[in-house]
Design a protein around this motif. Structure first.
Motif, PDB file in Angstrom:
ATOM      1  N   LEU A  81       0.855  -1.186   0.000  1.00 14.78           N
ATOM      2  CA  LEU A  81       0.000   0.000   0.000  1.00 14.78           C
ATOM      3  C   LEU A  81       0.891   1.236   0.000  1.00 14.78           C
ATOM      4  CD1 LEU A  81      -2.756  -0.944   2.620  1.00 14.78           C
ATOM      5  CD2 LEU A  81      -2.964  -0.925   0.135  1.00 14.78           C
ATOM      6  N   ALA A  82       0.983   1.872  -1.154  1.00 15.32           N
ATOM      7  CA  ALA A  82       1.803   3.072  -1.262  1.00 15.32           C
ATOM      8  C   ALA A  82       1.024   4.276  -0.758  1.00 15.32           C
ATOM      9  CB  ALA A  82       2.215   3.288  -2.715  1.00 15.32           C
ATOM     10  N   PRO A  83       1.707   5.313  -0.282  1.00 18.48           N
ATOM     11  CA  PRO A  83       1.022   6.540   0.127  1.00 18.48           C
ATOM     12  C   PRO A  83       0.190   7.109  -1.025  1.00 18.48           C
ATOM     13  CG  PRO A  83       3.306   6.569   0.862  1.00 18.48           C
ATOM     14  CD  PRO A  83       3.167   5.378  -0.037  1.00 18.48           C
ATOM     15  N   GLY A  84      -0.981   7.630  -0.683  1.00 26.60           N
ATOM     16  CA  GLY A  84      -1.829   8.272  -1.674  1.00 26.60           C
ATOM     17  C   GLY A  84      -2.696   7.340  -2.492  1.00 26.60           C
ATOM     18  N   THR A  85      -2.757   6.057  -2.129  1.00 17.64           N
ATOM     19  CA  THR A  85      -3.539   5.112  -2.918  1.00 17.64           C
ATOM     20  C   THR A  85      -4.864   4.775  -2.238  1.00 17.64           C
ATOM     21  OG1 THR A  85      -2.397   3.224  -1.904  1.00 17.64           O
ATOM     22  CG2 THR A  85      -1.528   4.046  -3.986  1.00 17.64           C
TER      23      THR A  85
END
Length: 284
Positions: free
Chosen positions: A29-33
């Motif tokens: 889970l990448a930031p901003g997703t």
């Protein structure tokens, strides 16, 4: 800087001899997703969300890079010895806010969700819908880096459902990650960066274009400084961006995120001029 949460070969079962509820789950889970999780009842969706939120520890595998996380459970325990605002203020301090900042944030979120009139009401006396608003508010108090929503829209009225969608857009626009389960396939229909299905305890990324129908989109024509790029947060909100002339852009955004996009453009420095807002087919 916000961190990427990773699940590597994660499995979960309850009890040393219980059946595996999840097995072999790999997820980043990448930031901003924004990530949607689907699956039939009993397949392990809620368990996956509890592992993501840090409520349940994996029986096997590893979870790394955990950001500051907030969670709205499927069922909120309302029979606690607090009024709504005292409960939210207490949780705000647990999340690291000062008592004054926590009380201010509690009031803001109760107002946004249409529950300000119940701030002084004991939790045990709240209706199911009002309790759910408190559950949502407690998760949003301290601007979490990861927001996990398990059927969080259930029980909310139409205005509060729309407000929660705006809050999701705000979190992802500011670089937070959001994972959600919802029974309505139209919920944030065009917004997710990825959709996963849980089947018999295993996680599968959906790569086709079937399943949840796409939600409505909005086309926004904007004009800004020639030679200047769009504000960085805009790229986290829009589905597409096309430069139509020097300094002019056509942006397509999920309707649920349009308010956040407009606010981002108008509060940028220097501010961007919004030329028009309409359904995508109208600009042709």
């Amino acid at each position: 800087m916000q961190r990427e949460l990773r699940l590597d070969h994660v499995g979960r079962r309850y009890g040393p001899r219980g059946p595996w509820v999840l097995r072999g789950v790999d997820l980043s889970l990448a930031p901003g997703t924004l990530v949607r999780v689907e699956g039939a009842n009993g397949t392990g969706k809620s368990t996956l969300l509890r592992v993501l939120a840090g409520i349940d520890a994996p029986t096997e595998g590893r979870v790394t890079g955990r950001p500051r996380t907030a969670y709205v459970p499927e069922r909120f325990p309302p029979a606690l010895p607090f009024t709504a605002v005292r409960y939210l203020t207490h949780l705000g301090t647990v999340h690291g806010l000062s008592r004054r900042a926590a009380a201010h944030a509690a009031g803001q979120w109760l107002e946004r969700l249409g529950a300000a009139a119940y701030a002084g009401t004991p939790l045990a006396r709240l209706s199911k819908g009002s309790s759910q608003k408190v559950a949502v508010a407690q998760a949003l108090l301290a601007e979490p880096e990861l927001l996990v929503l398990d059927e969080a829209w259930t029980g909310l009225d139409a205005d509060a459902r729309a407000e929660l969608e705006r809050a999701v857009a705000e979190r992802t626009a500011s670089g937070g990650a959001v994972v959600f389960v919802d029974h309505d396939p139209r919920r944030l229909g065009d917004a997710p960066d990825a959709t996963y299905t849980v089947r018999e305890g295993t996680l599968h990324r959906r790569t086709d274009h079937t399943g949840a129908p796409a939600g409505p989109r909005v086309a926004v024509r904007v004009r800004g400084p020639v030679g200047g790029g769009l504000p960085a947060d805009v790229h986290r909100i829009v589905a597409s961006a096309e430069e139509t002339a020097p300094g002019a852009h056509l942006l397509t955004v999920p309707a649920s995120h349009s308010d956040v996009l407009l606010r981002t453009l108008l509060t940028a420095r220097p501010p961007w001029h919004v030329v028009s807002v309409h359904a995508p087919e109208e600009h042709r």
